[in-house]
Motif scaffolding. Structure first.
Motif, short mmCIF file in Angstrom:
data_model
loop_
_atom_site.label_atom_id
_atom_site.label_comp_id
_atom_site.label_asym_id
_atom_site.label_seq_id
_atom_site.Cartn_x
_atom_site.Cartn_y
_atom_site.Cartn_z
N TYR A 41 0.87 -1.17 0.00
CA TYR A 41 0.00 0.00 0.00
C TYR A 41 0.91 1.23 0.00
O TYR A 41 1.65 1.48 0.96
CB TYR A 41 -0.91 -0.01 1.22
CG TYR A 41 -1.95 -1.12 1.17
CD1 TYR A 41 -3.23 -0.88 0.67
CD2 TYR A 41 -1.62 -2.41 1.58
CE1 TYR A 41 -4.17 -1.91 0.61
CE2 TYR A 41 -2.55 -3.44 1.51
CZ TYR A 41 -3.82 -3.18 1.02
OH TYR A 41 -4.74 -4.20 0.94
N THR A 43 1.64 5.40 -1.05
CA THR A 43 1.26 6.74 -1.50
C THR A 43 2.36 7.26 -2.41
O THR A 43 3.51 7.38 -2.00
CB THR A 43 1.09 7.71 -0.31
OG1 THR A 43 0.02 7.26 0.53
CG2 THR A 43 0.76 9.11 -0.81
N LEU A 70 -1.77 4.87 -4.20
CA LEU A 70 -2.66 6.01 -3.99
C LEU A 70 -1.95 7.29 -4.43
O LEU A 70 -0.76 7.47 -4.17
CB LEU A 70 -3.04 6.11 -2.51
CG LEU A 70 -3.60 4.82 -1.89
CD1 LEU A 70 -3.65 4.92 -0.39
CD2 LEU A 70 -4.98 4.53 -2.46
N LYS A 71 -2.66 8.15 -5.09
CA LYS A 71 -2.06 9.38 -5.60
C LYS A 71 -2.15 10.47 -4.54
O LYS A 71 -3.24 10.80 -4.05
CB LYS A 71 -2.76 9.82 -6.88
CG LYS A 71 -2.16 11.08 -7.51
CD LYS A 71 -2.87 11.47 -8.79
CE LYS A 71 -2.58 10.50 -9.91
NZ LYS A 71 -3.12 10.99 -11.22
N GLU A 88 -5.56 3.08 4.17
CA GLU A 88 -6.11 2.17 3.17
C GLU A 88 -5.84 0.73 3.55
O GLU A 88 -6.72 -0.14 3.42
CB GLU A 88 -5.50 2.49 1.80
CG GLU A 88 -6.07 1.68 0.65
CD GLU A 88 -7.53 1.96 0.37
OE1 GLU A 88 -8.22 1.07 -0.16
OE2 GLU A 88 -8.00 3.09 0.69
#
Length: 282
Positions: A41, A43, A70-71, A88
């Motif tokens: 996960y 970022t 994730l952006k 997340e």
């Protein structure tokens, strides 16, 4: 360990594609030695060096592992980026462990089996634990980041980093370069505090565990290599003009007043104002 162990690796990245690749590859190699299921996960906080394509490449190769990217806005820095990625990962309660890592760490072969054994030792002493993996410099066998013990309830900077010595060691605060969080502890403590801009969130997490009745431990052996960030050109660089250092200190990647104040008032309330104002007066 015959049962597959599920691990959610959590990180935030901004460029440094080559270092990220070394980091992830060193983690994935652990599946060659243990029955593991590892998901990521991440970022990606506005990388423009092909980092996003790197994760696509990994997903194409490792089809049984998830790479959730994730952006970020480009202004999340470490702490807020970790809050997004860890949040997340926490939505999926099926993981046995969560592993925070910095993407500039290259892990040693067998590191994960080592800290999982350390976790088993720690659980004999305490129900809720986290294991902080110490990392050393690339060219010398000397600790760069890891766990530390505090020597004062009022001075936040009177602490000593603990070098791995072959056994687990109790500590008070932890660096987030390599942090193993069991599912029970993750449920108890929750996500990293979103209010911090860049730093402080990892130390805060360890203190929160202690306040909740748990205990952080330092892993018995070094888990990888990662040089400590240089102070050259930073707010700690005494060769720079004072006005330049002042500006650098107040940036998110320095020691911004807002984050610093939150941390000090929360964990060192008796003399928080003194240590908050001290960098500006001497």
């Amino acid at each position: 360990m015959n049962k597959s162990i599920s691990v959610a690796v959590v990180m935030t990245v901004f460029n440094r594609k080559e270092q990220t690749e070394k980091c992830i590859s060193s983690i994935l190699k652990e599946m060659d030695h243990m029955n593991l299921n590892i998901d990521f996960y991440v970022t990606d906080d506005g990388s423009n060096d092909g980092t996003h394509d790197l994760f696509k490449h990994y997903q194409e190769i490792y089809t049984n592992n998830k790479f959730v990217v994730l952006k970020g806005s480009g202004n999340l820095f470490w702490n807020k980026g970790m809050h997004l990625a860890y949040g997340e990962a926490l939505k999926h309660s099926s993981y046995d462990f969560y592993l925070w890592v910095n993407n500039d760490v290259e892990f040693f072969t067998g590191f994960l089996s080592g800290i999982l054994k350390d976790y088993s030792r720690a659980r004999e002493k305490q129900n809720y634990v986290i294991i902080c993996g110490g990392v050393r410099y690339k060219d010398k066998n000397e600790l760069s980041y890891g766990g530390a013990i505090n020597h004062s309830e009022t001075n936040p900077y009177n602490r000593t980093l603990l070098t791995p010595n072959g056994d687990i060691q109790e500590c008070d605060c932890v660096n987030g370069n390599c942090l193993l969080i069991p599912s029970g502890t993750a449920t108890l403590i929750g996500n990293i505090d979103e209010r911090y801009e860049h730093g402080f969130g990892d130390f805060d997490y360890g203190y929160r565990l202690v306040r909740a009745g748990g205990k952080p431990y330092v892993a018995s052996e070094f888990v990888g290599k990662c040089d400590r960030n240089s102070i050259v050109g930073s707010w700690k660089d005494t060769s720079l003009p004072i006005n330049k250092r002042f500006l650098l200190k107040n940036k998110p990647t320095g020691q911004p007043p807002y984050s610093h104040k939150i941390f000090l008032k929360k964990w060192f309330p008796k003399l928080w104002f003194y240590y908050w104002i001290k960098p500006y007066i001497g």
